[in-house]
Motif scaffolding. Structure first.
Motif, PDB file in Angstrom:
ATOM      1  N   SER A  16     -13.564  -6.476  20.113  1.00  0.00           N
ATOM      2  CA  SER A  16     -12.671  -7.460  20.717  1.00  0.00           C
ATOM      3  C   SER A  16     -12.129  -8.399  19.652  1.00  0.00           C
ATOM      4  O   SER A  16     -12.754  -8.604  18.600  1.00  0.00           O
ATOM      5  CB  SER A  16     -13.418  -8.287  21.776  1.00  0.00           C
ATOM      6  OG  SER A  16     -13.877  -7.473  22.829  1.00  0.00           O
ATOM      7  N   VAL A  62      -2.032  -1.991  28.056  1.00  0.00           N
ATOM      8  CA  VAL A  62      -3.079  -2.982  27.798  1.00  0.00           C
ATOM      9  C   VAL A  62      -3.660  -3.571  29.072  1.00  0.00           C
ATOM     10  O   VAL A  62      -4.596  -4.374  29.008  1.00  0.00           O
ATOM     11  CB  VAL A  62      -2.559  -4.131  26.900  1.00  0.00           C
ATOM     12  CG1 VAL A  62      -1.936  -3.577  25.624  1.00  0.00           C
ATOM     13  CG2 VAL A  62      -1.585  -5.034  27.640  1.00  0.00           C
ATOM     14  N   ARG A  65      -7.396  -4.549  29.745  1.00  0.00           N
ATOM     15  CA  ARG A  65      -8.081  -4.752  28.461  1.00  0.00           C
ATOM     16  C   ARG A  65      -7.703  -6.085  27.822  1.00  0.00           C
ATOM     17  O   ARG A  65      -8.530  -6.723  27.181  1.00  0.00           O
ATOM     18  CB  ARG A  65      -7.735  -3.623  27.487  1.00  0.00           C
ATOM     19  CG  ARG A  65      -8.159  -2.248  27.967  1.00  0.00           C
ATOM     20  CD  ARG A  65      -8.003  -1.203  26.859  1.00  0.00           C
ATOM     21  NE  ARG A  65      -6.617  -1.049  26.435  1.00  0.00           N
ATOM     22  CZ  ARG A  65      -6.202  -1.189  25.178  1.00  0.00           C
ATOM     23  NH1 ARG A  65      -7.069  -1.500  24.221  1.00  0.00           N
ATOM     24  NH2 ARG A  65      -4.928  -1.020  24.867  1.00  0.00           N
ATOM     25  N   PHE A  66      -6.454  -6.481  27.981  1.00  0.00           N
ATOM     26  CA  PHE A  66      -5.962  -7.707  27.362  1.00  0.00           C
ATOM     27  C   PHE A  66      -5.721  -8.766  28.427  1.00  0.00           C
ATOM     28  O   PHE A  66      -5.300  -8.464  29.543  1.00  0.00           O
ATOM     29  CB  PHE A  66      -4.642  -7.462  26.630  1.00  0.00           C
ATOM     30  CG  PHE A  66      -4.740  -6.605  25.402  1.00  0.00           C
ATOM     31  CD1 PHE A  66      -5.889  -5.894  25.078  1.00  0.00           C
ATOM     32  CD2 PHE A  66      -3.655  -6.490  24.544  1.00  0.00           C
ATOM     33  CE1 PHE A  66      -5.971  -5.104  23.943  1.00  0.00           C
ATOM     34  CE2 PHE A  66      -3.705  -5.708  23.406  1.00  0.00           C
ATOM     35  CZ  PHE A  66      -4.861  -5.011  23.110  1.00  0.00           C
ATOM     36  N   MET A  81      -8.226  -9.679  23.506  1.00  0.00           N
ATOM     37  CA  MET A  81      -8.073  -8.227  23.434  1.00  0.00           C
ATOM     38  C   MET A  81      -9.442  -7.584  23.402  1.00  0.00           C
ATOM     39  O   MET A  81     -10.201  -7.794  22.450  1.00  0.00           O
ATOM     40  CB  MET A  81      -7.270  -7.848  22.184  1.00  0.00           C
ATOM     41  CG  MET A  81      -5.915  -8.550  22.083  1.00  0.00           C
ATOM     42  SD  MET A  81      -4.908  -7.978  20.708  1.00  0.00           S
ATOM     43  CE  MET A  81      -5.913  -8.495  19.323  1.00  0.00           C
ATOM     44  N   ASN A  82      -9.759  -6.859  24.452  1.00  0.00           N
ATOM     45  CA  ASN A  82     -11.045  -6.171  24.550  1.00  0.00           C
ATOM     46  C   ASN A  82     -10.836  -4.659  24.481  1.00  0.00           C
ATOM     47  O   ASN A  82      -9.733  -4.165  24.698  1.00  0.00           O
ATOM     48  CB  ASN A  82     -11.738  -6.543  25.856  1.00  0.00           C
ATOM     49  CG  ASN A  82     -12.053  -8.018  25.962  1.00  0.00           C
ATOM     50  OD1 ASN A  82     -12.309  -8.687  24.962  1.00  0.00           O
ATOM     51  ND2 ASN A  82     -12.039  -8.534  27.179  1.00  0.00           N
ATOM     52  N   SER A  83     -11.902  -3.955  24.212  1.00  0.00           N
ATOM     53  CA  SER A  83     -11.875  -2.488  24.158  1.00  0.00           C
ATOM     54  C   SER A  83     -10.713  -1.997  23.309  1.00  0.00           C
ATOM     55  O   SER A  83      -9.920  -1.137  23.721  1.00  0.00           O
ATOM     56  CB  SER A  83     -11.769  -1.914  25.585  1.00  0.00           C
ATOM     57  OG  SER A  83     -12.829  -2.345  26.392  1.00  0.00           O
ATOM     58  N   LEU A  84     -10.605  -2.540  22.138  1.00  0.00           N
ATOM     59  CA  LEU A  84      -9.477  -2.204  21.270  1.00  0.00           C
ATOM     60  C   LEU A  84      -9.499  -0.733  20.870  1.00  0.00           C
ATOM     61  O   LEU A  84     -10.570  -0.127  20.692  1.00  0.00           O
ATOM     62  CB  LEU A  84      -9.489  -3.092  20.025  1.00  0.00           C
ATOM     63  CG  LEU A  84      -8.963  -4.518  20.282  1.00  0.00           C
ATOM     64  CD1 LEU A  84      -9.418  -5.465  19.186  1.00  0.00           C
ATOM     65  CD2 LEU A  84      -7.451  -4.504  20.388  1.00  0.00           C
ATOM     66  N   LYS A  85      -8.308  -0.192  20.745  1.00  0.00           N
ATOM     67  CA  LYS A  85      -8.122   1.201  20.384  1.00  0.00           C
ATOM     68  C   LYS A  85      -7.316   1.285  19.086  1.00  0.00           C
ATOM     69  O   LYS A  85      -6.546   0.364  18.786  1.00  0.00           O
ATOM     70  CB  LYS A  85      -7.357   1.939  21.492  1.00  0.00           C
ATOM     71  CG  LYS A  85      -8.000   1.856  22.862  1.00  0.00           C
ATOM     72  CD  LYS A  85      -7.118   2.522  23.903  1.00  0.00           C
ATOM     73  CE  LYS A  85      -7.738   2.433  25.296  1.00  0.00           C
ATOM     74  NZ  LYS A  85      -6.882   3.079  26.325  1.00  0.00           N
ATOM     75  N   ASP A  88      -3.757   0.271  19.147  1.00  0.00           N
ATOM     76  CA  ASP A  88      -3.408  -1.153  19.236  1.00  0.00           C
ATOM     77  C   ASP A  88      -3.073  -1.734  17.872  1.00  0.00           C
ATOM     78  O   ASP A  88      -2.649  -2.890  17.777  1.00  0.00           O
ATOM     79  CB  ASP A  88      -4.563  -1.939  19.857  1.00  0.00           C
ATOM     80  CG  ASP A  88      -4.824  -1.572  21.303  1.00  0.00           C
ATOM     81  OD1 ASP A  88      -6.020  -1.475  21.670  1.00  0.00           O
ATOM     82  OD2 ASP A  88      -3.844  -1.399  22.056  1.00  0.00           O
TER      83      ASP A  88
END
Length: 122
Positions: A16, A62, A65-66, A81-85, A88
């Protein structure tokens, strides 16, 4: 009006980050703020926006997640921003405009902060 963005960095997938955008100057309370991102060779795209009337808009990629939020006492907008990929990864920009704005249209926003790099490694 000046905007100062911060909080980017290098993280791993699943991590995150929280971006911040502080607004300086005479903004009053009737303004919208948004976060955009731009990948190399691509157009700037809306990530999330908070419209002055209270509504929020998110890119489909997003959602869930965001989260965009605001601390009015500090004139600061946040993008959690969580669970970033890895997808992103981009330069993230904050933007501000007064009154009504078409949130997904980058050219509709008149005030921009400097970008902050977000890099997500796999």
């Amino acid at each position: 009006v000046q905007l100062q963005a911060s909080g980017g960095g290098l993280v791993q997938a699943g991590d995150s980050l929280r971006l911040s955008c502080a607004a300086y100057g005479r903004t009053g309370s009737r303004y919208s703020m948004g976060w955009f991102r731009q990948r190399p060779g691509q157009e700037r795209e809306l990530v999330a926006a908070r419209i002055f009337s209270g509504g929020t808009v998110y890119a489909d990629s997003v959602k869930g997640r965001f989260t965009i939020s605001r601390d009015g006492s500090k004139n600061t907008e946040y993008l959690q921003m969580n669970s970033l990929k890895p997808e992103d990864t981009a330069i993230y920009y904050c933007a501000l405009d007064f009154g009504s704005v078409t949130p997904r249209l980058a050219r509709a926003w008149n005030f921009w902060g400097q970008g902050t790099q977000v890099t997500v490694s796999s």
